[in-house]
Scaffold this motif. Structure first.
Motif, PDB file in Angstrom:
ATOM      1  N   ASP A 192      48.428  52.009  28.683  1.00  0.00           N
ATOM      2  CA  ASP A 192      49.078  50.767  29.093  1.00  0.00           C
ATOM      3  C   ASP A 192      49.092  50.634  30.600  1.00  0.00           C
ATOM      4  O   ASP A 192      49.609  49.656  31.140  1.00  0.00           O
ATOM      5  N   LEU A 193      48.529  51.623  31.268  1.00  0.00           N
ATOM      6  CA  LEU A 193      48.472  51.604  32.716  1.00  0.00           C
ATOM      7  C   LEU A 193      47.114  51.039  33.127  1.00  0.00           C
ATOM      8  O   LEU A 193      46.080  51.678  32.926  1.00  0.00           O
ATOM      9  N   LEU A 194      47.116  49.810  33.637  1.00  0.00           N
ATOM     10  CA  LEU A 194      45.852  49.149  33.942  1.00  0.00           C
ATOM     11  C   LEU A 194      45.053  49.911  35.001  1.00  0.00           C
ATOM     12  O   LEU A 194      43.830  49.994  34.924  1.00  0.00           O
ATOM     13  N   ILE A 240      41.146  51.006  34.643  1.00  0.00           N
ATOM     14  CA  ILE A 240      40.108  50.656  35.622  1.00  0.00           C
ATOM     15  C   ILE A 240      39.387  51.917  36.070  1.00  0.00           C
ATOM     16  O   ILE A 240      38.171  51.942  36.225  1.00  0.00           O
ATOM     17  N   GLN A 268      49.643  45.861  26.545  1.00  0.00           N
ATOM     18  CA  GLN A 268      49.654  44.856  27.613  1.00  0.00           C
ATOM     19  C   GLN A 268      48.970  43.573  27.127  1.00  0.00           C
ATOM     20  O   GLN A 268      47.892  43.645  26.530  1.00  0.00           O
ATOM     21  N   HIS A 323      48.882  40.467  29.178  1.00  0.00           N
ATOM     22  CA  HIS A 323      48.638  39.452  30.226  1.00  0.00           C
ATOM     23  C   HIS A 323      47.160  39.378  30.627  1.00  0.00           C
ATOM     24  O   HIS A 323      46.363  40.248  30.278  1.00  0.00           O
ATOM     25  N   LYS A 324      46.837  38.344  31.371  1.00  0.00           N
ATOM     26  CA  LYS A 324      45.440  37.976  31.613  1.00  0.00           C
ATOM     27  C   LYS A 324      44.616  39.043  32.353  1.00  0.00           C
ATOM     28  O   LYS A 324      43.397  39.124  32.175  1.00  0.00           O
ATOM     29  N   ASN A 325      45.295  39.864  33.152  1.00  0.00           N
ATOM     30  CA  ASN A 325      44.556  40.893  33.888  1.00  0.00           C
ATOM     31  C   ASN A 325      43.852  41.883  32.963  1.00  0.00           C
ATOM     32  O   ASN A 325      42.864  42.509  33.341  1.00  0.00           O
ATOM     33  N   ALA A 355      40.422  40.639  32.673  1.00  0.00           N
ATOM     34  CA  ALA A 355      39.632  40.871  33.887  1.00  0.00           C
ATOM     35  C   ALA A 355      39.073  42.291  33.867  1.00  0.00           C
ATOM     36  O   ALA A 355      37.891  42.521  34.142  1.00  0.00           O
ATOM     37  N   ILE A 356      39.902  43.227  33.467  1.00  0.00           N
ATOM     38  CA  ILE A 356      39.471  44.629  33.429  1.00  0.00           C
ATOM     39  C   ILE A 356      38.446  44.854  32.323  1.00  0.00           C
ATOM     40  O   ILE A 356      37.420  45.494  32.536  1.00  0.00           O
ATOM     41  N   SER A 400      36.384  42.799  31.152  1.00  0.00           N
ATOM     42  CA  SER A 400      35.115  42.198  31.542  1.00  0.00           C
ATOM     43  C   SER A 400      34.411  43.031  32.615  1.00  0.00           C
ATOM     44  O   SER A 400      33.220  43.331  32.504  1.00  0.00           O
ATOM     45  N   LEU A 401      35.150  43.429  33.642  1.00  0.00           N
ATOM     46  CA  LEU A 401      34.529  44.195  34.738  1.00  0.00           C
ATOM     47  C   LEU A 401      34.023  45.553  34.258  1.00  0.00           C
ATOM     48  O   LEU A 401      33.011  46.054  34.729  1.00  0.00           O
ATOM     49  N   GLU A 444      48.807  36.561  25.575  1.00  0.00           N
ATOM     50  CA  GLU A 444      49.273  35.313  26.169  1.00  0.00           C
ATOM     51  C   GLU A 444      48.151  34.289  26.050  1.00  0.00           C
ATOM     52  O   GLU A 444      46.979  34.651  25.880  1.00  0.00           O
ATOM     53  N   ASP A 479      46.561  32.300  28.135  1.00  0.00           N
ATOM     54  CA  ASP A 479      45.413  32.367  29.056  1.00  0.00           C
ATOM     55  C   ASP A 479      44.589  33.649  28.859  1.00  0.00           C
ATOM     56  O   ASP A 479      43.407  33.692  29.182  1.00  0.00           O
ATOM     57  N   GLU A 504      34.727  35.128  27.598  1.00  0.00           N
ATOM     58  CA  GLU A 504      33.962  36.356  27.855  1.00  0.00           C
ATOM     59  C   GLU A 504      33.326  36.930  26.581  1.00  0.00           C
ATOM     60  O   GLU A 504      32.542  37.880  26.661  1.00  0.00           O
TER      61      GLU A 504
END
Lengths: 149, 112
Positions: free
Chosen positions: B32-34, B38, B51, B53-55, B58-59, B61-62, B77, B79, B87
């Motif tokens: 749960d630790l972004l 990463i 988790q 949320h939208k971030n 992002a992770i 995808s990257l 959520e 978004d 994606e």
């Protein structure tokens, strides 16, 4: 081969976590079109994403500048912000000044700067209190093939 | 193994990103630790987390992750869901906890 540099610039604002990752995602797409090795792209965008999170979490705004040359990809992130008191301490894994809100989202574990460095061939950070922080990252390209853009 | 196989075998709920169900999974990462994800998740991993949320997208995808599983009945959520559809990285849901879910997936991937 003539040295050709492609420059890209993005401005990001502090505070809005929803937007974190936009610049890295755009740059990833751009780099993929340039035939840069996926492993190199991954290093660049991961370091950049960490930087974006730092700007959103701590700074007021920042400019990201990317220079894609024949041999290197240079990334500069320059923010307006509070600056970092002790850079050596900030670089240590686990050290963080993050708020509880940032930690609840799963950030602020004190891993960002060291992960940025890990994903950079060359990493430089300088900071001035009450002015801001500037980070310069260089990654070398490998597998350069015909590049049309 | 494909995401769709995991969905069918474990009865996961498809919450978004349906077009990505044919992605291949190789391994997983539970955190749960972004910042940890990463740094340490690998390409084509399935990410097990609470988790929403939208971030998270992002992770995913990257890092080129295969899919995300939200545990304990969590829902993305709005978004986050939208980004997952853009994606084509599926978000799946389970009522199970992180331990059970990870164990089941580990077993399925190891017996492939």
């Amino acid at each position: 081969m003539v040295e050709e540099t492609i420059s890209l610039q993005y401005k990001i604002d502090g505070g809005d976590f929803k937007k974190a990752g936009y610049a890295s995602s755009q740059i990833k797409k751009r780099l993929q079109k340039l035939n840069i090795h996926p492993k190199v792209i991954k290093k660049i965008v991961i370091a950049l994403y960490e930087a974006e999170i730092n700007v959103v979490a701590y700074a007021y705004d920042a400019v990201i500048r990317i220079e894609i040359g024949n041999e290197t990809v240079k990334v500069k992130i320059k923010d307006n912000g509070p600056g970092i008191q002790d850079i050596n301490q900030a670089m240590e894994k686990g050290y963080s000044t993050a708020s509880s809100k940032i930690r609840e989202m799963g950030f602020g574990a004190g891993m960002g700067l060291s992960n940025m460095k890990k994903n950079s061939d060359k990493f430089d950070i300088k900071s001035k209190i009450n002015e801001g922080t500037e980070i310069n990252i260089i990654n070398y390209r490998i597998n350069i093939k015909n590049e049309n853009n | 193994m494909k995401i769709i196989d995991l969905v069918n075998k474990l009865g996961l709920e498809i919450l978004s990103g349906e077009n990505g169900l044919n992605r291949t999974v190789s391994g997983g990462y539970t955190s749960d630790l972004l910042s940890d994800v990463i740094a340490n998740a690998q390409e084509n991993n399935i990410w097990i987390t609470l988790q929403t949320h939208k971030n998270v997208m992002a992770i995913a995808s990257l890092k080129d992750l295969a899919a995300i599983i939200l545990i304990n009945g969590n829902k993305p959520e709005e978004d986050t869901r939208e980004q997952s559809n853009i994606e084509n990285i599926p978000i799946l849901g389970t009522k199970g906890n992180a331990f059970e879910t990870s164990a089941k997936i580990y077993e399925l991937l190891n017996n492939e």
